[in-house]
Design a protein around this motif. Sequence first.
Motif, short mmCIF file in Angstrom:
data_model
loop_
_atom_site.label_atom_id
_atom_site.label_comp_id
_atom_site.label_asym_id
_atom_site.label_seq_id
_atom_site.Cartn_x
_atom_site.Cartn_y
_atom_site.Cartn_z
N SER A 110 0.83 -1.21 0.00
CA SER A 110 0.00 0.00 0.00
C SER A 110 0.85 1.25 0.00
N VAL A 111 1.94 1.23 0.76
CA VAL A 111 2.83 2.40 0.82
C VAL A 111 3.38 2.73 -0.56
N HIS A 112 3.81 1.73 -1.29
CA HIS A 112 4.36 1.99 -2.62
C HIS A 112 3.27 2.35 -3.63
N ARG A 113 2.08 1.82 -3.44
CA ARG A 113 0.99 2.10 -4.38
C ARG A 113 0.40 3.49 -4.18
N TYR A 114 0.37 3.94 -2.91
CA TYR A 114 -0.29 5.21 -2.59
C TYR A 114 0.67 6.18 -1.91
N ALA A 115 1.92 6.17 -2.30
CA ALA A 115 2.97 6.89 -1.59
C ALA A 115 2.66 8.36 -1.33
N GLY A 116 2.06 9.05 -2.29
CA GLY A 116 1.83 10.47 -2.15
C GLY A 116 0.54 10.86 -1.45
N ARG A 117 -0.33 9.90 -1.21
CA ARG A 117 -1.58 10.20 -0.52
C ARG A 117 -1.34 10.41 0.98
N VAL A 118 -2.24 11.17 1.59
CA VAL A 118 -2.17 11.35 3.04
C VAL A 118 -2.67 10.07 3.71
N ALA A 119 -1.85 9.51 4.60
CA ALA A 119 -2.20 8.27 5.28
C ALA A 119 -2.93 8.52 6.59
N VAL A 120 -2.47 9.50 7.35
CA VAL A 120 -3.05 9.73 8.67
C VAL A 120 -3.00 11.20 9.03
N GLU A 121 -4.09 11.68 9.61
CA GLU A 121 -4.18 13.06 10.11
C GLU A 121 -4.75 13.02 11.52
N GLU A 122 -4.28 13.92 12.36
CA GLU A 122 -4.91 14.06 13.67
C GLU A 122 -5.57 15.43 13.76
N ASP A 123 -6.65 15.47 14.46
CA ASP A 123 -7.45 16.69 14.57
C ASP A 123 -6.61 17.84 15.13
N GLY A 124 -6.41 18.89 14.30
CA GLY A 124 -5.63 20.04 14.73
C GLY A 124 -4.16 19.78 14.89
N GLY A 125 -3.66 18.68 14.31
CA GLY A 125 -2.26 18.33 14.49
C GLY A 125 -1.58 17.91 13.21
N ARG A 126 -0.72 16.93 13.32
CA ARG A 126 0.13 16.51 12.21
C ARG A 126 -0.63 15.66 11.19
N SER A 127 -0.06 15.58 10.00
CA SER A 127 -0.52 14.65 8.98
C SER A 127 0.71 14.12 8.25
N LEU A 128 0.64 12.87 7.80
CA LEU A 128 1.75 12.25 7.09
C LEU A 128 1.23 11.51 5.87
N THR A 129 1.96 11.59 4.77
CA THR A 129 1.64 10.77 3.60
C THR A 129 2.08 9.34 3.90
N PHE A 130 1.67 8.42 3.03
CA PHE A 130 2.09 7.03 3.19
C PHE A 130 3.61 6.92 3.20
N SER A 131 4.26 7.61 2.28
CA SER A 131 5.73 7.56 2.20
C SER A 131 6.37 8.12 3.47
N GLN A 132 5.86 9.25 3.94
CA GLN A 132 6.40 9.85 5.15
C GLN A 132 6.18 8.97 6.38
N LEU A 133 5.00 8.37 6.46
CA LEU A 133 4.69 7.51 7.60
C LEU A 133 5.61 6.30 7.63
N TRP A 134 5.81 5.68 6.47
CA TRP A 134 6.65 4.49 6.40
C TRP A 134 8.11 4.82 6.71
N THR A 135 8.56 5.96 6.20
CA THR A 135 9.93 6.39 6.47
C THR A 135 10.13 6.66 7.96
N SER A 136 9.16 7.34 8.57
CA SER A 136 9.24 7.63 10.00
C SER A 136 9.22 6.35 10.82
N ALA A 137 8.32 5.41 10.46
CA ALA A 137 8.23 4.16 11.20
C ALA A 137 9.51 3.34 11.06
N ALA A 138 10.12 3.37 9.89
CA ALA A 138 11.38 2.64 9.69
C ALA A 138 12.49 3.22 10.56
#
Length: 398
Positions: free
Chosen positions: A44-72
């Motif tokens: 999913s990360v490679h298929r949707y790399a540029g899409r926003v994966a997660v957002e928090e209310d009034g806070g941060r948001s990360l794309t799939f690529s950013q989320l995977w990079t951060s988690a790694a």
Amino acid sequence: MSSSLVEYPSRGPFFRDDRVVRGRDGLLRYGGLNPSLTELLDISVHRYAGRVAVEEDGGRSLTFSQLWTSAARVAGGLKSKGVEIGDRVAVRQPMGVRWVEAFLGVLLAGGVPVGVSPALDDARTGQVLADSQSVLTLDGELPEGISFIDDGASPDELVLLSYTPGPSESPKGVELSNENVLSTIESVLHARGFSSDGLRNLLVEPELHTVGSLVELLSTLVVGGTVLLTGSTDAASWRGTGADVLTAAPAVLLRAVESSRVTSFGRRAVRWIDYSGSGLSLDQSQLLRQTFPEARHFLGWGMTETCGAGLALPDECALTHAGSVGVAFGGMEVALLGPDAGRGVGELLCRGPGVSRGYWNRPEVTAKTFTGGWFHTGDTANIDGDGFVRIVDRDTAA
């Protein structure tokens, strides 16, 4: 009077999935699953790399690529702290993007996440940490290191240790394998008909340390959707989120719509609404349908031991079967145990690809609760001739 075990197959055309076949062990299973949760998410990360994966209310948001990079990087930090394959790592973070980074970081390090609610008192938290033998607790800033991704897990390996505390006993760790989680994700996506066109799923007050909320999050990510995390139960505050999927506990959702009948959140009318947890009365079902007339409604039931899913009420049956939690789906099978099982009343038993193999370090309790392939829920249920289940009495000590 002696007890008997009576199986109750679903006789309707609901949620049929031809990918589910019976294995040599007699259980229904999904064919063609990915070997592990990390491999499925990596696709999913490679298929949707540029899409926003997660957002928090009034806070941060990360794309799939950013989320995977951060988690790694978190995984690399965990490896530098000595976390080995199969080690349990407790995740005790507030609801938000950082919780997701921590959870995925543990997975990518080859560890086993142990969700711990920040609201859990110190005594209970200590019990969970001791019982799980967690080598580390992520309850503050996350460690970072050289990116690391472990992708060698197999379907039967432990991927999640989820605790289910009873009010009068110490918490029990439910072992969930890659196959349990992957099967549940597949069944949920099939039952709901989620598309991959970029849906936005608003999770209201999600308890991410529980497997039910976690499956909701993971199912959204697998189809390239955006997980929106909010702690607000004020429906008016959901305006502008662009959500087309609304996920909330039944009580939370009913209170919210009674005070503010918001039917769209900025982009289009809500297309799916999920209020899994318990059966609703006819009046409650009608209220939600009047508020969200264009949405597909999904009411489901599950326990930690069934990976948070297992029964679902078909949308078209909600008004004719008010109070029911639905029929078995996704390879789940149900039975009743007791002297009146043949008349449709007894203890609810479940078996299927999402059912846990047992409790962590509790062989006696496991042997008593999981017998002959069946999980004994402890709940009393009524099942009609078409397989619709109604919970009559909950086992609050389970």
